[in-house]
Design a protein around this motif. Sequence first.
Motif, PDB file in Angstrom:
ATOM      1  N   LEU A  13       0.842  -1.186   0.000  1.00 34.60           N
ATOM      2  CA  LEU A  13       0.000   0.000   0.000  1.00 34.60           C
ATOM      3  C   LEU A  13       0.880   1.240   0.000  1.00 34.60           C
ATOM      4  CD1 LEU A  13      -2.751   1.389   0.222  1.00 34.60           C
ATOM      5  CD2 LEU A  13      -2.577   1.118   2.709  1.00 34.60           C
ATOM      6  N   GLU A  56      -0.037   7.812  -1.804  1.00 34.26           N
ATOM      7  CA  GLU A  56      -0.780   7.858  -3.059  1.00 34.26           C
ATOM      8  C   GLU A  56      -2.202   7.323  -2.897  1.00 34.26           C
ATOM      9  OE1 GLU A  56       1.452   5.818  -6.071  1.00 34.26           O
ATOM     10  OE2 GLU A  56       3.332   6.680  -5.356  1.00 34.26           O
ATOM     11  N   HIS A 102      -3.196   4.128  -2.958  1.00 35.96           N
ATOM     12  CA  HIS A 102      -3.559   2.928  -3.695  1.00 35.96           C
ATOM     13  C   HIS A 102      -2.466   1.871  -3.592  1.00 35.96           C
ATOM     14  CE1 HIS A 102      -1.486   5.420  -6.758  1.00 35.96           C
ATOM     15  NE2 HIS A 102      -1.069   4.264  -7.232  1.00 35.96           N
ATOM     16  N   TRP A 103      -2.777   0.687  -4.126  1.00 36.57           N
ATOM     17  CA  TRP A 103      -1.900  -0.475  -4.031  1.00 36.57           C
ATOM     18  C   TRP A 103      -1.011  -0.602  -5.252  1.00 36.57           C
ATOM     19  CZ3 TRP A 103      -1.967  -3.433   0.363  1.00 36.57           C
ATOM     20  CH2 TRP A 103      -3.042  -3.232   1.225  1.00 36.57           C
ATOM     21  N   HIS A 104       0.201  -1.126  -5.023  1.00 36.27           N
ATOM     22  CA  HIS A 104       1.152  -1.424  -6.099  1.00 36.27           C
ATOM     23  C   HIS A 104       1.514  -2.906  -6.015  1.00 36.27           C
ATOM     24  CE1 HIS A 104       2.090   2.720  -7.257  1.00 36.27           C
ATOM     25  NE2 HIS A 104       1.987   3.006  -5.979  1.00 36.27           N
TER      26      HIS A 104
END
Length: 83
Positions: free
Chosen positions: A14, A18, A20-22
Amino acid sequence: MVGELTATLHTFTLAESEGHWHEAGTVSTSVVEGAAPSEVDLRGRWLYVANRGPDTIAVFDAAGGRPVTVKMRIGIDDAQRRG
């Protein structure tokens, strides 16, 4: 997250800044073609993925946040099933 049709385990991190997830990495859950992951279980540092088809279990060490393959195929062969 497991990809049932690709027999892969995807890990994510996480990015809080930002929001959001990568994707952090992808590993295979089976060395057998046609395997379909059916169950995932995290027990402490060990992550287990059951695979339908070849009836195997993949074991990963998840202590570092990204699973590392420990054992790829633990299964019951046909001779053991017949008793």
